[in-house]
Design a protein around this motif. Sequence first.
Motif, mmCIF file in Angstrom:
data_model
loop_
_atom_site.group_PDB
_atom_site.id
_atom_site.type_symbol
_atom_site.label_atom_id
_atom_site.label_comp_id
_atom_site.label_asym_id
_atom_site.label_seq_id
_atom_site.Cartn_x
_atom_site.Cartn_y
_atom_site.Cartn_z
ATOM 1 N N GLN A 42 0.927 -1.165 -0.085
ATOM 2 C CA GLN A 42 -0.116 -0.226 0.071
ATOM 3 C C GLN A 42 0.862 1.081 0.197
ATOM 4 O O GLN A 42 1.891 1.256 0.685
ATOM 5 C CB GLN A 42 -0.814 -0.049 1.302
ATOM 6 N N ALA A 43 0.519 2.222 -0.968
ATOM 7 C CA ALA A 43 1.328 3.569 -0.816
ATOM 8 C C ALA A 43 1.280 4.065 0.405
ATOM 9 O O ALA A 43 2.443 4.788 0.955
ATOM 10 C CB ALA A 43 0.561 4.593 -1.600
ATOM 11 N N GLU A 44 0.059 4.148 1.203
ATOM 12 C CA GLU A 44 0.122 4.841 2.832
ATOM 13 C C GLU A 44 1.014 4.051 3.615
ATOM 14 O O GLU A 44 1.759 4.598 4.383
ATOM 15 C CB GLU A 44 -1.382 4.616 3.118
ATOM 16 N N THR A 45 1.418 2.763 3.272
ATOM 17 C CA THR A 45 2.076 2.071 4.262
ATOM 18 C C THR A 45 3.718 2.392 4.026
ATOM 19 O O THR A 45 4.363 2.636 4.693
ATOM 20 C CB THR A 45 1.966 0.553 4.094
ATOM 21 N N ARG A 46 3.831 2.571 2.700
ATOM 22 C CA ARG A 46 5.448 2.706 2.425
ATOM 23 C C ARG A 46 5.479 4.247 2.814
ATOM 24 O O ARG A 46 6.678 4.555 3.025
ATOM 25 C CB ARG A 46 5.558 2.681 0.703
ATOM 26 N N ASP A 47 4.608 5.112 2.652
ATOM 27 C CA ASP A 47 4.818 6.480 3.092
ATOM 28 C C ASP A 47 5.080 6.631 4.575
ATOM 29 O O ASP A 47 5.829 7.196 5.123
ATOM 30 C CB ASP A 47 3.499 7.617 2.697
ATOM 31 N N PHE A 48 4.237 5.791 5.433
ATOM 32 C CA PHE A 48 4.412 5.652 6.958
ATOM 33 C C PHE A 48 5.918 5.316 7.237
ATOM 34 O O PHE A 48 6.732 5.640 8.098
ATOM 35 C CB PHE A 48 3.222 4.878 7.334
ATOM 36 N N LEU A 49 6.407 4.028 6.401
ATOM 37 C CA LEU A 49 7.816 3.607 6.833
ATOM 38 C C LEU A 49 8.927 4.576 6.411
ATOM 39 O O LEU A 49 9.781 4.533 7.062
ATOM 40 C CB LEU A 49 8.033 2.324 6.214
ATOM 41 N N ARG A 50 8.352 5.563 5.362
ATOM 42 C CA ARG A 50 9.434 6.457 5.322
ATOM 43 C C ARG A 50 9.573 7.473 6.171
ATOM 44 O O ARG A 50 10.822 8.005 6.628
ATOM 45 C CB ARG A 50 9.093 6.990 3.728
ATOM 46 N N ARG A 51 8.476 8.091 6.783
ATOM 47 C CA ARG A 51 8.196 8.939 7.751
ATOM 48 C C ARG A 51 9.026 8.499 9.037
ATOM 49 O O ARG A 51 9.554 9.062 9.645
ATOM 50 C CB ARG A 51 6.841 9.439 7.957
ATOM 51 N N ALA A 52 8.652 7.378 9.166
ATOM 52 C CA ALA A 52 9.230 6.613 10.385
ATOM 53 C C ALA A 52 10.674 6.369 10.438
ATOM 54 O O ALA A 52 11.393 6.606 11.484
ATOM 55 C CB ALA A 52 8.860 4.980 10.644
ATOM 56 N N GLN A 53 11.410 6.354 9.341
ATOM 57 C CA GLN A 53 12.872 6.404 9.347
ATOM 58 C C GLN A 53 13.424 7.833 9.607
ATOM 59 O O GLN A 53 14.544 7.921 10.099
ATOM 60 C CB GLN A 53 13.359 6.018 7.831
ATOM 61 N N GLU A 54 12.540 8.867 9.371
ATOM 62 C CA GLU A 54 13.185 10.292 9.729
ATOM 63 C C GLU A 54 12.899 10.586 11.099
ATOM 64 O O GLU A 54 13.050 11.647 11.818
ATOM 65 C CB GLU A 54 12.512 11.247 8.892
ATOM 66 N N ALA A 55 12.057 9.767 12.016
ATOM 67 C CA ALA A 55 11.573 10.114 13.337
ATOM 68 C C ALA A 55 12.384 9.284 14.443
ATOM 69 O O ALA A 55 13.091 8.276 14.264
ATOM 70 C CB ALA A 55 10.150 9.505 13.575
ATOM 71 N N GLU A 56 12.655 10.011 15.467
ATOM 72 C CA GLU A 56 13.268 9.533 16.757
ATOM 73 C C GLU A 56 12.141 8.955 17.580
ATOM 74 O O GLU A 56 11.309 9.536 18.175
ATOM 75 C CB GLU A 56 14.021 10.512 17.597
ATOM 76 N N VAL A 57 12.166 7.627 17.615
ATOM 77 C CA VAL A 57 11.024 6.896 18.333
ATOM 78 C C VAL A 57 11.312 6.434 19.653
ATOM 79 O O VAL A 57 12.666 5.614 19.718
ATOM 80 C CB VAL A 57 10.531 5.639 17.494
ATOM 81 N N THR A 58 10.813 6.774 20.631
ATOM 82 C CA THR A 58 11.013 6.195 22.191
ATOM 83 C C THR A 58 10.093 5.047 22.404
ATOM 84 O O THR A 58 10.664 4.046 23.151
ATOM 85 C CB THR A 58 10.483 7.480 23.217
ATOM 86 N N GLY A 59 8.755 4.981 21.783
ATOM 87 C CA GLY A 59 8.077 3.880 22.008
ATOM 88 C C GLY A 59 6.723 3.872 21.013
ATOM 89 O O GLY A 59 6.757 4.946 20.191
ATOM 90 N N ALA A 60 6.203 2.871 20.864
ATOM 91 C CA ALA A 60 5.110 2.753 19.759
ATOM 92 C C ALA A 60 4.078 1.869 20.452
ATOM 93 O O ALA A 60 4.335 0.909 21.311
ATOM 94 C CB ALA A 60 5.849 2.041 18.809
ATOM 95 N N ARG A 61 2.864 2.235 20.041
ATOM 96 C CA ARG A 61 1.656 1.479 20.529
ATOM 97 C C ARG A 61 0.974 1.156 19.237
ATOM 98 O O ARG A 61 0.944 1.898 18.201
ATOM 99 C CB ARG A 61 0.847 2.335 21.309
ATOM 100 N N SER A 62 0.603 -0.259 19.155
ATOM 101 C CA SER A 62 -0.176 -0.743 17.966
ATOM 102 C C SER A 62 -1.435 -1.724 18.050
ATOM 103 O O SER A 62 -1.134 -2.323 19.234
ATOM 104 C CB SER A 62 0.931 -1.267 17.008
ATOM 105 N N CYS A 63 -2.117 -1.906 17.237
ATOM 106 C CA CYS A 63 -3.099 -3.120 17.396
ATOM 107 C C CYS A 63 -3.461 -3.292 15.921
ATOM 108 O O CYS A 63 -3.482 -2.863 14.988
ATOM 109 C CB CYS A 63 -4.395 -2.451 18.008
ATOM 110 N N TYR A 64 -3.883 -4.827 16.031
ATOM 111 C CA TYR A 64 -4.391 -5.263 14.756
ATOM 112 C C TYR A 64 -5.804 -6.186 15.341
ATOM 113 O O TYR A 64 -5.439 -7.101 16.095
ATOM 114 C CB TYR A 64 -3.638 -6.139 14.042
#
Length: 290
Positions: free
Chosen positions: A129-151
């Motif tokens: 998905q284009a949205e997923t690839r955009d999210f992964l690109r944005r994630a590479q530029e972010a400093e991540v301390t923690g993450a929350r997720s669900c499926y």
Amino acid sequence: MNTPAPVEVGLIGAGPWARAMHARILAAGPETRLTAVWARRTEAAREIADTYGAVTAGSPEELFDRCEAVAFAVPPAVQAELAVRAAKAGKALLLEKPLGPDLASARAVADAVAEAGVVSQMVLTKRYQAETRDFLRRAQEAEVTGARSCYLHGAFLGGEFATGWRLEQGALLDLGPHLIDLLDAAVGPITSIRATGDPRRWVEVTCEHENGAVSQASLSGSVRLPKPRTRIELLGPGGEVVYDTSVIDHEEGWPVLRAEFAAAVRSGRAGELDARRGLRLQELIDAALR
């Protein structure tokens, strides 16, 4: 410039996922052509084959003889057995997640792919998905301390996707590969992982990442919701990066998956979402279960 000939693909499986996705998408082309279908239920295989002008194969080996690539839409245990045979026959593989029902069988598939030198690609649907690839690109530029997720969804509560292996193994093996793959790619390589709860009802997964970040994932296929929910929130000193599939048109990903698989087959070079990636995800799931 000459257009490459369509990749001739044989489909193993004739269940709801084979009908809804694999057969329809592979037959649509133009990068692929559905040439043969095999399933243990011959009549179900014939129904799909007749719909798309393909041959109903009498055995997996006959299907291998009629194609150059094999797509799988069967339970993990069946895929693990037949994917090894297909790789040994020199066929490129379009593989479902999980790669196998357990780590040993998943490793056998990945080893067979490596030994045969064939192209493989995982059907990790969200990755196309284009949205997923955009999210992964944005994630590479972010400093991540923690993450929350669900499926989360309610498919295990009834309907044609409430199948035996899903009801027995639960959300970690079925939904886990999708979410764990995205966390591993977005936050950073997972170095430790543990799960609590009942995968057949609700399971919580905690991951520690190479960069020191911690992520959590909630997984369930047994909750009633208006529509499936997949959401990831990456949090850190620079703000948040959010991924939410509620805005995604899932139909847009299938042509991308088909085109990239065909290109990999024609070039002889697999992309990052190959059997090795499938094995990596299975190793993480196995570690979480322990």
